[in-house]
Structure formats: C-alpha cells, structure tokens
Motif scaffolding. Structure first.
Motif, PDB file in Angstrom:
ATOM      1  N   ARG A 128       0.834  -1.202   0.000  1.00 40.82           N
ATOM      2  CA  ARG A 128       0.000   0.000   0.000  1.00 40.82           C
ATOM      3  C   ARG A 128       0.861   1.241   0.000  1.00 40.82           C
ATOM      4  O   ARG A 128       1.865   1.305   0.680  1.00 40.82           O
ATOM      5  N   HIS A 129       0.409   2.226  -0.764  1.00 43.99           N
ATOM      6  CA  HIS A 129       1.098   3.509  -0.788  1.00 43.99           C
ATOM      7  C   HIS A 129       0.139   4.654  -0.508  1.00 43.99           C
ATOM      8  O   HIS A 129       0.551   5.735  -0.155  1.00 43.99           O
ATOM      9  N   ASP A 130      -1.167   4.412  -0.674  1.00 48.07           N
ATOM     10  CA  ASP A 130      -2.146   5.469  -0.593  1.00 48.07           C
ATOM     11  C   ASP A 130      -2.946   5.365   0.712  1.00 48.07           C
ATOM     12  O   ASP A 130      -3.933   4.660   0.800  1.00 48.07           O
ATOM     13  N   VAL A 131      -2.485   6.084   1.726  1.00 46.35           N
ATOM     14  CA  VAL A 131      -3.119   6.045   3.041  1.00 46.35           C
ATOM     15  C   VAL A 131      -4.524   6.644   2.975  1.00 46.35           C
ATOM     16  O   VAL A 131      -5.441   6.144   3.612  1.00 46.35           O
ATOM     17  N   ARG A 132      -4.706   7.683   2.186  1.00 50.97           N
ATOM     18  CA  ARG A 132      -6.028   8.305   2.051  1.00 50.97           C
ATOM     19  C   ARG A 132      -7.036   7.290   1.506  1.00 50.97           C
ATOM     20  O   ARG A 132      -8.138   7.158   2.040  1.00 50.97           O
ATOM     21  N   GLN A 133      -6.670   6.564   0.466  1.00 46.80           N
ATOM     22  CA  GLN A 133      -7.576   5.569  -0.109  1.00 46.80           C
ATOM     23  C   GLN A 133      -7.862   4.475   0.914  1.00 46.80           C
ATOM     24  O   GLN A 133      -8.991   4.003   1.029  1.00 46.80           O
ATOM     25  N   ARG A 134      -6.867   4.059   1.664  1.00 46.47           N
ATOM     26  CA  ARG A 134      -7.071   3.047   2.708  1.00 46.47           C
ATOM     27  C   ARG A 134      -8.129   3.507   3.693  1.00 46.47           C
ATOM     28  O   ARG A 134      -9.034   2.759   4.048  1.00 46.47           O
ATOM     29  N   ASP A 135      -8.045   4.767   4.125  1.00 44.14           N
ATOM     30  CA  ASP A 135      -9.000   5.293   5.091  1.00 44.14           C
ATOM     31  C   ASP A 135     -10.404   5.371   4.504  1.00 44.14           C
ATOM     32  O   ASP A 135     -11.388   5.059   5.182  1.00 44.14           O
ATOM     33  N   GLU A 178     -16.149  -9.053  -2.213  1.00 43.29           N
ATOM     34  CA  GLU A 178     -15.265 -10.203  -2.043  1.00 43.29           C
ATOM     35  C   GLU A 178     -14.384  -9.997  -0.807  1.00 43.29           C
ATOM     36  O   GLU A 178     -13.169  -9.823  -0.913  1.00 43.29           O
ATOM     37  N   PRO A 179     -14.983  -9.998   0.379  1.00 45.00           N
ATOM     38  CA  PRO A 179     -14.210  -9.675   1.588  1.00 45.00           C
ATOM     39  C   PRO A 179     -13.008 -10.581   1.828  1.00 45.00           C
ATOM     40  O   PRO A 179     -12.033 -10.158   2.440  1.00 45.00           O
ATOM     41  N   GLN A 180     -13.037 -11.801   1.309  1.00 48.91           N
ATOM     42  CA  GLN A 180     -11.889 -12.702   1.475  1.00 48.91           C
ATOM     43  C   GLN A 180     -10.666 -12.201   0.712  1.00 48.91           C
ATOM     44  O   GLN A 180      -9.554 -12.631   0.979  1.00 48.91           O
ATOM     45  N   ARG A 181     -10.853 -11.252  -0.223  1.00 46.99           N
ATOM     46  CA  ARG A 181      -9.735 -10.712  -1.002  1.00 46.99           C
ATOM     47  C   ARG A 181      -9.241  -9.369  -0.472  1.00 46.99           C
ATOM     48  O   ARG A 181      -8.355  -8.755  -1.055  1.00 46.99           O
ATOM     49  N   ARG A 182      -9.807  -8.900   0.640  1.00 49.61           N
ATOM     50  CA  ARG A 182      -9.353  -7.631   1.212  1.00 49.61           C
ATOM     51  C   ARG A 182      -7.925  -7.762   1.695  1.00 49.61           C
ATOM     52  O   ARG A 182      -7.482  -8.815   2.144  1.00 49.61           O
ATOM     53  N   ARG A 183      -7.221  -6.660   1.641  1.00 48.25           N
ATOM     54  CA  ARG A 183      -5.866  -6.614   2.173  1.00 48.25           C
ATOM     55  C   ARG A 183      -5.942  -6.525   3.683  1.00 48.25           C
ATOM     56  O   ARG A 183      -6.879  -5.994   4.242  1.00 48.25           O
ATOM     57  N   GLY A 184      -4.928  -7.003   4.330  1.00 45.31           N
ATOM     58  CA  GLY A 184      -4.898  -6.972   5.783  1.00 45.31           C
ATOM     59  C   GLY A 184      -4.721  -5.551   6.304  1.00 45.31           C
ATOM     60  O   GLY A 184      -4.457  -4.622   5.555  1.00 45.31           O
ATOM     61  N   PRO A 185      -4.865  -5.390   7.599  1.00 49.15           N
ATOM     62  CA  PRO A 185      -4.707  -4.058   8.196  1.00 49.15           C
ATOM     63  C   PRO A 185      -3.286  -3.545   8.044  1.00 49.15           C
ATOM     64  O   PRO A 185      -2.330  -4.307   8.026  1.00 49.15           O
ATOM     65  N   VAL A 215     -11.626   3.460   2.072  1.00 54.39           N
ATOM     66  CA  VAL A 215     -12.115   2.080   1.946  1.00 54.39           C
ATOM     67  C   VAL A 215     -12.517   1.533   3.311  1.00 54.39           C
ATOM     68  O   VAL A 215     -13.573   0.898   3.447  1.00 54.39           O
ATOM     69  N   ASN A 216     -11.721   1.781   4.337  1.00 54.99           N
ATOM     70  CA  ASN A 216     -12.072   1.310   5.676  1.00 54.99           C
ATOM     71  C   ASN A 216     -13.392   1.911   6.147  1.00 54.99           C
ATOM     72  O   ASN A 216     -14.213   1.232   6.763  1.00 54.99           O
ATOM     73  N   HIS A 217     -13.606   3.194   5.845  1.00 59.97           N
ATOM     74  CA  HIS A 217     -14.872   3.833   6.212  1.00 59.97           C
ATOM     75  C   HIS A 217     -16.031   3.174   5.461  1.00 59.97           C
ATOM     76  O   HIS A 217     -17.085   2.910   6.045  1.00 59.97           O
ATOM     77  N   ALA A 218     -15.841   2.895   4.191  1.00 57.91           N
ATOM     78  CA  ALA A 218     -16.894   2.252   3.401  1.00 57.91           C
ATOM     79  C   ALA A 218     -17.238   0.870   3.943  1.00 57.91           C
ATOM     80  O   ALA A 218     -18.412   0.479   3.962  1.00 57.91           O
ATOM     81  N   ILE A 219     -16.239   0.132   4.395  1.00 61.33           N
ATOM     82  CA  ILE A 219     -16.492  -1.184   4.991  1.00 61.33           C
ATOM     83  C   ILE A 219     -17.338  -1.021   6.249  1.00 61.33           C
ATOM     84  O   ILE A 219     -18.276  -1.793   6.485  1.00 61.33           O
ATOM     85  N   SER A 220     -17.049   0.003   7.041  1.00 68.36           N
ATOM     86  CA  SER A 220     -17.863   0.281   8.231  1.00 68.36           C
ATOM     87  C   SER A 220     -19.294   0.643   7.852  1.00 68.36           C
ATOM     88  O   SER A 220     -20.247   0.192   8.495  1.00 68.36           O
ATOM     89  N   VAL A 221     -19.441   1.447   6.805  1.00 71.69           N
ATOM     90  CA  VAL A 221     -20.777   1.809   6.318  1.00 71.69           C
ATOM     91  C   VAL A 221     -21.530   0.552   5.882  1.00 71.69           C
ATOM     92  O   VAL A 221     -22.710   0.375   6.212  1.00 71.69           O
ATOM     93  N   GLN A 222     -20.848  -0.319   5.167  1.00 72.45           N
ATOM     94  CA  GLN A 222     -21.478  -1.560   4.717  1.00 72.45           C
ATOM     95  C   GLN A 222     -21.953  -2.389   5.917  1.00 72.45           C
ATOM     96  O   GLN A 222     -23.048  -2.947   5.894  1.00 72.45           O
ATOM     97  N   GLU A 223     -21.135  -2.469   6.950  1.00 68.38           N
ATOM     98  CA  GLU A 223     -21.472  -3.283   8.118  1.00 68.38           C
ATOM     99  C   GLU A 223     -22.617  -2.682   8.935  1.00 68.38           C
ATOM    100  O   GLU A 223     -23.426  -3.411   9.495  1.00 68.38           O
ATOM    101  N   THR A 224     -22.694  -1.351   9.021  1.00 62.44           N
ATOM    102  CA  THR A 224     -23.707  -0.714   9.852  1.00 62.44           C
ATOM    103  C   THR A 224     -24.947  -0.291   9.082  1.00 62.44           C
ATOM    104  O   THR A 224     -26.000  -0.083   9.681  1.00 62.44           O
ATOM    105  N   SER A 225     -24.839  -0.155   7.782  1.00 63.13           N
ATOM    106  CA  SER A 225     -25.961   0.310   6.976  1.00 63.13           C
ATOM    107  C   SER A 225     -26.285  -0.731   5.912  1.00 63.13           C
ATOM    108  O   SER A 225     -27.040  -1.657   6.162  1.00 63.13           O
TER     109      SER A 225
END
Length: 75
Positions: free
Chosen positions: A21-28, A65-72, A30-40
C-alpha cells in the motif's frame, strides 16, 4: 505468492505479500466504506466509494469479495 530468497533467510524462500500500500487516504476511505457496509448496507458503501473516485475494481473487491481484502496496515 511471490517468493524470494534473501541472504539472511538461511537459503529459505520467504513469502512476500503480493502488494504494498502507498495510498493512506484511499485506505482510510475504503475502511470507512467497509464500516458503512457493516452498519448500513452495501449500496450506501458503494455510493460512498463512487463519490470518492475509488476505482470500480477496488469497490468490487473490498465490498463484494471480503476474502480478497488486504490486511490491516500499521499506522
């Protein structure tokens, strides 16, 4: 999986992650979107990622395809 021999590995082939990973902004985003998916719902997460100009292939991979997500990533 990439395997490379390193001088300090005692001649053993070590597994390397297939990405870096090189793009910390994109990581953040995507992580927010995963939270949105889980709560909404998935549609809300997709719309959020589209609005943030995240590539369609990334959206598909992380939300459908959550099994293909990159680790933290350590901060």
């Amino acid at each position: 999986m990439n395997r490379q021999q390193r001088p300090d590995s005692g001649g053993l082939a070590l597994a390397e992650p297939p990405y870096q990973r090189h793009d910390v902004r994109q990581r953040d985003i995507v992580n927010h979107a995963i939270s949105v998916q889980e709560t909404s719902n998935t549609m809300s997460a997709i719309e959020y990622l589209k609005a943030q100009d995240i590539a369609p292939d990334v959206i598909e991979r992380v939300l459908l395809e959550p099994q293909r997500r990159r680790g933290p990533l350590a901060h």
